[in-house]
Motif scaffolding. Structure first.
Motif, PDB file in Angstrom:
ATOM      1  N   ARG A 165     -13.807   4.339  -0.506  1.00 19.49           N
ATOM      2  CA  ARG A 165     -13.868   5.679  -1.104  1.00 19.49           C
ATOM      3  C   ARG A 165     -15.317   6.094  -1.272  1.00 19.49           C
ATOM      4  N   ARG A 169      -9.786  -0.979   2.018  1.00 21.55           N
ATOM      5  CA  ARG A 169      -9.818   0.294   1.316  1.00 21.55           C
ATOM      6  C   ARG A 169     -11.267   0.723   1.105  1.00 21.55           C
ATOM      7  N   GLU A 219       0.838  -1.195   0.000  1.00 22.72           N
ATOM      8  CA  GLU A 219       0.000   0.000   0.000  1.00 22.72           C
ATOM      9  C   GLU A 219       0.875   1.248   0.000  1.00 22.72           C
ATOM     10  N   THR A 240     -16.321  -0.225  -0.757  1.00 22.16           N
ATOM     11  CA  THR A 240     -15.204  -0.799  -0.020  1.00 22.16           C
ATOM     12  C   THR A 240     -14.929  -2.222  -0.482  1.00 22.16           C
ATOM     13  N   ALA A 290      -9.063   5.283  -3.740  1.00 22.97           N
ATOM     14  CA  ALA A 290      -9.501   4.751  -2.451  1.00 22.97           C
ATOM     15  C   ALA A 290      -8.459   5.019  -1.365  1.00 22.97           C
ATOM     16  N   HIS A 291      -8.939   5.160  -0.133  1.00 20.28           N
ATOM     17  CA  HIS A 291      -8.078   5.286   1.037  1.00 20.28           C
ATOM     18  C   HIS A 291      -7.830   3.908   1.642  1.00 20.28           C
ATOM     19  N   ALA A 292      -6.642   3.682   2.174  1.00 18.52           N
ATOM     20  CA  ALA A 292      -6.326   2.433   2.867  1.00 18.52           C
ATOM     21  C   ALA A 292      -6.452   2.670   4.370  1.00 18.52           C
ATOM     22  N   TRP A 293      -7.136   1.747   5.029  1.00 16.42           N
ATOM     23  CA  TRP A 293      -7.374   1.873   6.471  1.00 16.42           C
ATOM     24  C   TRP A 293      -6.802   0.664   7.193  1.00 16.42           C
TER      25      TRP A 293
END
Length: 201
Positions: free
Chosen positions: A79, A77, A49, A146, A197-200
């Protein structure tokens, strides 16, 4: 080194992202990797990532230089993927006509889900949809896509959101301020999801 000695992770290849040269995972294959069912002949697997963090397992050097498997923290991930105009069913035709002309976009209703009418290309990288609802309260809600529904619902719950209902694979929630949102599976194309997308953790 023989095929049998080569770690599965080494035999899997990565897909390079289009933005900053990031390496990004392919979600469906990532699930296979976590389950230990990654097919090395197909040459897909997990990937690093942003920021040097990894998903799944990565090889580490073991005794005598042999590679071993080292587990690293799993991530998911998500968004913002859509803005939805919730519209009383009796007014949907007027609403679709209005927004189509206001935004200069064509429309499309997917077969079998005629309650949804997409305004094609209204907002880059987002779906803009008019949805017929069974009550008389016009409103807006947003969709978050997601690659891990349970993890994203848990993340938003921890932030103060409240779970309301579920329809198929869509989880309806309410934000702390009272706004409705839905958590849905990935709907956008893989390139867009990988890029935005964001990675969490």
């Amino acid at each position: 080194m023989s095929e049998a000695d080569t770690p599965v992770f080494r035999r899997c290849r990565f897909q390079r992202g289009p933005a900053l040269g990031d390496l990004v995972e392919l979600p469906a294959v990532l699930r296979e990797f976590r389950a230990g069912t990654c097919d090395p002949k197909r040459d897909f697997c997990a990937a690093p990532e942003r920021g040097g963090r990894f998903i799944g397992s990565a090889p580490a050097e073991g005794p005598r230089g042999r590679s071993t498997s080292r587990s690293l923290p799993a991530m998911h991930r998500s968004r913002l993927v859509g803005v939805v105009f919730d519209t009383p069913a009796a007014q949907v035709g007027l609403e679709v006509d209005f927004w189509s002309k206001a935004l200069g976009t064509p429309t499309y209703s997917p077969p079998g889900e005629e309650q949804f009418t997409a305004l094609i290309g209204a907002v880059p990288d987002l779906f803009t949809v008019v949805q017929a609802v069974g009550d008389d309260a016009p409103r807006y809600h947003v969709d978050i896509e997601t690659d891990d529904l349970a993890a994203e619902v848990a993340r938003l719950t921890a932030l103060g959101a409240e779970s309301l209902t579920r329809w198929k694979d869509a989880f309806t929630m309410r934000s702390p301020g009272g706004h409705v949102l839905c958590v849905v599976p990935v709907h956008s194309d893989p390139e867009t999801f990988a890029r935005t997308a964001h990675a969490w953790p």
